[in-house]
Design an enzyme around this catalytic site. Structure first.
Site, mmCIF file in Angstrom:
data_model
loop_
_atom_site.group_PDB
_atom_site.id
_atom_site.type_symbol
_atom_site.label_atom_id
_atom_site.label_comp_id
_atom_site.label_asym_id
_atom_site.label_seq_id
_atom_site.Cartn_x
_atom_site.Cartn_y
_atom_site.Cartn_z
ATOM 1 N N LEU A 174 0.880 -1.163 0.000
ATOM 2 C CA LEU A 174 0.000 0.000 0.000
ATOM 3 C C LEU A 174 0.918 1.212 0.000
ATOM 4 O O LEU A 174 1.903 1.244 0.762
ATOM 5 C CB LEU A 174 -0.892 0.025 1.248
ATOM 6 C CG LEU A 174 -1.948 -1.074 1.379
ATOM 7 C CD1 LEU A 174 -2.694 -0.919 2.700
ATOM 8 C CD2 LEU A 174 -2.926 -1.042 0.221
ATOM 9 N N ASP A 175 0.634 2.211 -0.841
ATOM 10 C CA ASP A 175 1.524 3.365 -0.873
ATOM 11 C C ASP A 175 1.430 4.157 0.430
ATOM 12 O O ASP A 175 0.562 3.908 1.276
ATOM 13 C CB ASP A 175 1.264 4.249 -2.099
ATOM 14 C CG ASP A 175 -0.114 4.880 -2.105
ATOM 15 O OD1 ASP A 175 -0.498 5.484 -1.086
ATOM 16 O OD2 ASP A 175 -0.810 4.794 -3.126
ATOM 17 N N ARG A 176 2.327 5.100 0.588
ATOM 18 C CA ARG A 176 2.468 5.811 1.859
ATOM 19 C C ARG A 176 1.183 6.498 2.310
ATOM 20 O O ARG A 176 0.879 6.561 3.501
ATOM 21 C CB ARG A 176 3.595 6.845 1.722
ATOM 22 C CG ARG A 176 4.040 7.465 3.028
ATOM 23 C CD ARG A 176 5.195 8.414 2.783
ATOM 24 N NE ARG A 176 5.713 8.979 4.026
ATOM 25 C CZ ARG A 176 6.661 9.905 4.078
ATOM 26 N NH1 ARG A 176 7.216 10.351 2.969
ATOM 27 N NH2 ARG A 176 7.067 10.357 5.256
ATOM 28 N N THR A 178 -1.941 5.613 1.454
ATOM 29 C CA THR A 178 -3.084 4.713 1.519
ATOM 30 C C THR A 178 -3.144 4.024 2.876
ATOM 31 O O THR A 178 -2.127 3.590 3.412
ATOM 32 C CB THR A 178 -3.007 3.657 0.403
ATOM 33 O OG1 THR A 178 -2.988 4.321 -0.861
ATOM 34 C CG2 THR A 178 -4.207 2.727 0.453
#
Length: 306
Positions: A174-176, A178
């Site tokens: 999951l990106d930073r 999200t």
């Protein structure tokens, strides 16, 4: 008439949801609290009792794992089972058939004790006695989904530092920015299964946009938005029940980098908040933001059967 028109506007687009994940999108709170079947929240006292019970179960599971770590020897069938290959009963069959080697010699003895320094071979490959651990984290914003970062940014590993005596790894990313559910485990076979494109792991996201999503653009998303990797296919999309029309739920199985953000950017929208509420049937129910829990045996078995 007003209620009827609103009902027509708030329709769901996409393919019929499969039975396994077939539920309409609802508010983020409902996913986090669990189903409010009778429209009432549990009392604060009940919630505290549930927290204590969950804490006790977590400690008991970790205690079992730690006991195995501090033992000098371990039965060969348990050694094999802990490696994730099969159950203890199935391991007994493998031993009887002469398919397991310890330090270069075939062992068929039931109850054989293995030293930690011993080299155990099954099917031509070295195996380790590390018991599989499955940690479900409700990731907060500001953390990256890697085991370490050269820029000294916070990672999900900081949040699960006390979750297991073994080293675990995030399944997917999951990106930073999200938030939401992410699984961490030391089970390499399970990780490979859940991240392989052919597995089609279902993910559900709660998306908050900078403006209302039009019905026309929702239809375009269902038809497929072309990105660099190809056409991004969304399994299901709808407005969130009881929320403004800038909040939508998306069910998707492709795992392209930042795919949901790029879908909306292609149509002129910016994603202000992105929260994953479900991954491969696992939800954030009863997990506070930034907290984690160990999966139950039933949940692990369900993952293995997917």
């Amino acid at each position: 008439m007003t209620n009827q028109s609103e009902s027509r506007e708030r329709k769901t687009y996409g393919k019929p949801a499969p039975k396994r994940g077939g539920k309409s999108f609802d508010s983020r709170d409902k996913y986090e609290r669990g189903s409010l079947k009778y429209g009432r929240r549990a009392s604060a006292g009940n919630e505290r009792d549930e927290d204590k019970a969950r804490s006790f179960v977590q400690k008991r599971r970790l205690s079992k794992i730690e006991k195995d770590i501090h033992k000098d020897t371990i039965r060969l069938n348990k050694y094999i089972a802990n490696s994730g290959i099969c159950s203890r009963r199935e391991a007994d069959e493998l031993i009887i058939q002469g398919l397991v080697e310890v330090n270069g010699k075939v062992v068929t003895e039931m109850g054989y004790q293995v030293q930690k320094s011993d080299k155990v071979i099954f099917d031509g490959q070295n195996i380790t006695p590390e018991k599989p651990v499955y940690v479900l984290l409700n990731k907060p914003k500001g953390y990256i989904s890697t085991t370490k970062d050269d820029k000294a940014r916070k990672t999900v590993m900081d949040l699960v530092a006390n979750a297991s005596p073994y080293r675990v790894f995030p399944v997917g990313r999951l990106d930073r920015s999200t938030t939401g559910v992410i699984l961490l485990t030391n089970d390499g076979h399970m990780t490979k299964k859940l991240t392989h494109p052919s597995f089609d792991a279902k993910k559900i996201y709660h998306v908050t946009l900078d403006k209302k999503l039009s019905n026309e653009d929702m239809k375009l998303i269902v038809e497929g938005i072309r990105l660099d990797e190809g056409v991004a296919v969304v399994d299901q999309i709808s407005y969130i029940e009881g929320k403004p029309k800038n909040e939508v739920g998306i069910e998707i199985h492709i795992g392209w980098n930042r795919v949901i953000r790029r879908i909306f950017q292609r149509l002129g929208y910016e994603v202000e908040a992105l929260d994953r509420v479900m991954f491969a049937g696992l939800t954030k129910k009863n997990i506070k933001r930034g907290h984690w829990r160990i999966l139950s045996e039933l949940e692990v078995n369900n993952l293995k059967m997917l």
